[in-house]
Enzyme design. Structure first.
Site, mmCIF file in Angstrom:
data_model
loop_
_atom_site.group_PDB
_atom_site.id
_atom_site.type_symbol
_atom_site.label_atom_id
_atom_site.label_comp_id
_atom_site.label_asym_id
_atom_site.label_seq_id
_atom_site.Cartn_x
_atom_site.Cartn_y
_atom_site.Cartn_z
ATOM 1 C CG ASN A 23 41.931 46.663 46.117
ATOM 2 O OD1 ASN A 23 42.260 45.812 46.947
ATOM 3 N ND2 ASN A 23 42.770 47.139 45.204
ATOM 4 N NE ARG A 96 50.488 49.282 52.732
ATOM 5 C CZ ARG A 96 51.119 50.143 53.514
ATOM 6 N NH1 ARG A 96 52.215 49.781 54.119
ATOM 7 N NH2 ARG A 96 50.656 51.359 53.679
ATOM 8 C CB CYS A 120 54.434 46.275 51.118
ATOM 9 S SG CYS A 120 53.690 47.032 49.700
ATOM 10 N N PRO A 126 53.318 55.232 53.265
ATOM 11 C CG PRO A 126 53.873 57.502 53.142
ATOM 12 C CD PRO A 126 53.988 56.206 52.390
ATOM 13 C CB ILE A 127 48.874 55.399 57.030
ATOM 14 C CG1 ILE A 127 49.574 55.308 58.403
ATOM 15 C CG2 ILE A 127 48.850 54.048 56.352
ATOM 16 C CD1 ILE A 127 48.704 54.602 59.452
ATOM 17 C CG ASP A 128 51.448 61.051 55.073
ATOM 18 O OD1 ASP A 128 51.586 59.971 54.464
ATOM 19 O OD2 ASP A 128 51.376 62.148 54.493
ATOM 20 C CD GLN A 129 48.082 63.253 53.053
ATOM 21 O OE1 GLN A 129 47.115 64.002 52.992
ATOM 22 N NE2 GLN A 129 49.276 63.672 53.422
ATOM 23 C CG ASP A 308 46.180 47.853 41.683
ATOM 24 O OD1 ASP A 308 47.325 48.076 42.117
ATOM 25 O OD2 ASP A 308 45.148 48.008 42.366
HETATM 26 N N1 EPU Z 1 50.436 57.684 50.183
HETATM 27 C C1 EPU Z 1 51.055 58.531 51.067
HETATM 28 N N2 EPU Z 1 50.452 58.799 52.261
HETATM 29 C C2 EPU Z 1 49.257 58.245 52.615
HETATM 30 C C3 EPU Z 1 48.616 57.378 51.715
HETATM 31 C C4 EPU Z 1 49.222 57.104 50.494
HETATM 32 O O1 EPU Z 1 52.140 59.052 50.777
HETATM 33 O O2 EPU Z 1 48.781 58.523 53.725
HETATM 34 C C5 EPU Z 1 51.028 57.405 48.856
HETATM 35 C C6 EPU Z 1 51.380 55.935 48.671
HETATM 36 O O3 EPU Z 1 52.653 55.634 49.222
HETATM 37 C C7 EPU Z 1 51.327 55.811 47.165
HETATM 38 C C8 EPU Z 1 50.193 56.747 46.769
HETATM 39 O O4 EPU Z 1 50.063 57.634 47.867
HETATM 40 O O5 EPU Z 1 52.532 56.244 46.600
HETATM 41 C C9 EPU Z 1 48.850 56.095 46.496
HETATM 42 O O6 EPU Z 1 48.552 55.183 47.516
HETATM 43 P P1 EPU Z 1 47.080 54.818 47.973
HETATM 44 O O7 EPU Z 1 46.916 55.230 49.391
HETATM 45 O O8 EPU Z 1 46.089 55.294 46.996
HETATM 46 O O9 EPU Z 1 47.141 53.231 47.931
HETATM 47 P P2 EPU Z 1 46.396 52.276 48.934
HETATM 48 O O10 EPU Z 1 45.123 52.893 49.334
HETATM 49 O O11 EPU Z 1 47.329 51.835 49.995
HETATM 50 C C10 EPU Z 1 44.981 51.000 47.153
HETATM 51 C C11 EPU Z 1 44.833 49.581 46.698
HETATM 52 C C12 EPU Z 1 46.085 49.158 45.956
HETATM 53 C C13 EPU Z 1 46.263 50.083 44.759
HETATM 54 C C14 EPU Z 1 46.342 51.539 45.240
HETATM 55 C C15 EPU Z 1 46.431 52.543 44.110
HETATM 56 C C16 EPU Z 1 43.366 48.693 48.401
HETATM 57 C C17 EPU Z 1 43.168 47.766 49.543
HETATM 58 N N3 EPU Z 1 44.593 48.745 47.868
HETATM 59 O O12 EPU Z 1 46.115 51.009 48.017
HETATM 60 O O13 EPU Z 1 45.864 47.839 45.496
HETATM 61 O O14 EPU Z 1 47.455 49.764 44.070
HETATM 62 O O15 EPU Z 1 45.170 51.846 46.028
HETATM 63 O O16 EPU Z 1 45.350 52.435 43.258
HETATM 64 O O17 EPU Z 1 42.432 49.328 47.959
HETATM 65 C C18 EPU Z 1 46.495 45.721 44.687
HETATM 66 O O18 EPU Z 1 45.290 45.409 44.707
HETATM 67 O O19 EPU Z 1 47.374 45.024 44.128
HETATM 68 C C19 EPU Z 1 46.926 46.956 45.356
HETATM 69 C C20 EPU Z 1 48.169 47.190 45.717
#
Ligand code: EPU
Length: 421
Positions: A23, A96, A120, A126-129, A308
């Site tokens: 990551n 993603r 997934c 979502p990616i709204d943020q 994780d």
């Molecule tokens: N979320 C939103 N809107 C957004 C972004 C996130 O609602 O725009 C929500 C997500 O749905 C979730 C929470 O916020 O409920 C946290 O999500 P985050 O964005 O932090 O997760 P991510 O960036 O998509 C990364 C890691 C994940 C890890 C999470 C949490 C990477 C490539 N992936 O995902 O890693 O679980 O942070 O620490 O960095 C893994 O390695 O197995 C894995 C899933």
């Protein structure tokens, strides 16, 4: 399709090497788009996800490759003058984290077209943020035919207060802000070590970022960035998984390299469970107790207990002497390993975001199916402890995030092998 066969029993002993952090590698590979020329990254784990990110970069016109032989952990990305700033559905749907090219592309090329990642197995995600942050820097965002299009002649610094803490969201907007005009302040940022590592790389490229690793990051935009050479930090989640392998097998293992501060929340819980964990030779040594104690865990953003590691800790608690309560606060659907663990004799009840885990005297081997990356690791851990044989199917999930986990465990004395199913 490969499967992994584990025969439970042997206590693990010895020393095991931790690979580079997935990551951290993914956003860092994406960040190469920010500067012309060739960037070189060392200690990049040889994982399907990293290969997918290299493919994404190649599709855009970069020359991105993993070296071979003794230099297998080195990746090079050459960014030339002809880049098509587009990430297609065929690749984004398989990973993603491809969305991490959005920020660099719009910052550098004024335009990005990236397939919108769907949900997934672990949640809607979502990616709204990410989009809110890019809009605050002046990008015009449209959604058409399943693609996000972002446009901006030149991004302008601004203030972004994230509504929730997001790791890749923080990274994406940080990568956009480094080439924006003026100062950007990001508030309520993710504090994960991987965010800090990305900032370290961007600063080496010439960016001016302060505060990464805290919840407020300040970025003063610069006109251009140069390519970089960097060695990726060790994977704290792989290290944590190997510490649990030592604990659940009743063994004594030195896991290295590892950064103890990055693993603090995991180490605290393992100590509560009775493990003796000591920093040693640039890593962490875990000696299992005779009897594991139950512990309660709530997953939260760093520096809290990482989501994780939730599945792996749950498996450990399945064989503890008492009842543990595990709450998942980050993803709404990250208990899919539970149904498979039931098949191995675990006693787990799910109540909304909480799992009540009653320790059992023994787990028994069974055919099980991996559903996502960390779930698959947890099933292998269960197999190390179970009586008899566990066949873990669908290990392509495992290969996205662990570099030959079965080889590393075999090196510690586990009875484990991979077969073509
Ligand atoms: N979320 C939103 N809107 C957004 C972004 C996130 O609602 O725009 C929500 C997500 O749905 C979730 C929470 O916020 O409920 C946290 O999500 P985050 O964005 O932090 O997760 P991510 O960036 O998509 C990364 C890691 C994940 C890890 C999470 C949490 C990477 C490539 N992936 O995902 O890693 O679980 O942070 O620490 O960095 C893994 O390695 O197995 C894995 C899933």
């Amino acid at each position: 399709m490969d499967k992994i066969i584990v025969k439970g029993g042997p206590a693990l002993h010895g020393e095991v090497k931790v690979s580079g952090a997935k990551n951290a590698a993914l956003p860092i590979l994406a960040s190469s788009l920010l500067g012309d020329g060739t960037s070189t990254y060392r200690n990049v784990p040889d994982l399907v996800d990293c290969a997918t990110m290299l493919k994404v970069l190649n599709t855009m016109g970069c020359e991105a490759e993993r070296l071979t032989g003794r230099q297998k952990s080195v990746c090079q990305v050459m960014v030339g003058p002809h880049i098509t700033p587009e990430a297609p559905y065929e690749l984004v749907k398989t990973m993603r984290a491809s969305v991490l090219v959005l920020g660099p592309l719009v910052a550098r090329y004024g335009r990005a077209r990236v397939s919108m990642p769907g949900g997934c197995a672990i949640g809607a995600r979502p990616i709204d943020q990410h989009l809110k942050g890019l809009k605050a820097l002046g990008a015009e965002i449209t959604l058409t035919e399943g693609y996000v299009e972002a446009r901006a002649k030149k991004l302008k610094g601004g203030t972004v207060n994230f509504d929730l803490i997001t790791v890749t969201g923080t990274e994406n907007v940080m990568m956009a802000a480094v080439l924006a005009k003026g100062r950007t302040v990001l508030e309520n940022c993710a504090r994960e070590p991987e965010v800090e590592e990305l900032a370290r790389v961007l600063n080496k490229m010439g960016a001016r970022i302060e505060g990464a690793g805290t919840s407020v990051i300040t970025i003063d935009g610069v006109d251009s960035l140069r390519p970089v050479e960097h060695t990726i930090l060790p994977d704290r989640i792989e290290a944590g998984t190997l510490l649990v392998a030592a604990a659940i097998s009743g063994g004594d293992v030195l896991v290295k390299p590892a950064v103890p501060e990055h693993l603090e929340p995991v180490v605290l819980k393992l100590r509560e469970a009775g493990c003796v964990i000591t920093p040693q030779e640039g890593g962490l040594r875990c000696k299992a107790p005779k009897i594991l104690q139950p512990v309660n865990v709530t997953t939260t953003e760093h520096p809290g207990f990482p989501t994780d590691m939730q599945a792996q800790l749950m498996v450990l608690m399945c064989v503890a002497n008492g009842t543990s309560v595990i709450s998942e606060n980050i993803f709404e659907n990250r208990f899919m390993h539970v149904a498979e663990l039931h098949r191995m004799g675990a006693d787990i009840t799910i109540q909304g975001p909480t799992a009540v885990v009653k320790g059992v005297k023994k787990l028994s081997g069974a055919p099980v199916m991996a559903t996502d990356l960390r779930a698959s690791a947890s099933l292998i851990l269960a197999g190390l402890r179970a009586e008899g044989r566990t066949d873990v199917a669908r290990v392509y999930h495992l290969d996205r995030g662990y570099e030959r986990l079965e080889r590393k465990l075999r090196g510690l004395g586990a009875d484990i092998r991979r077969v073509k199913a």
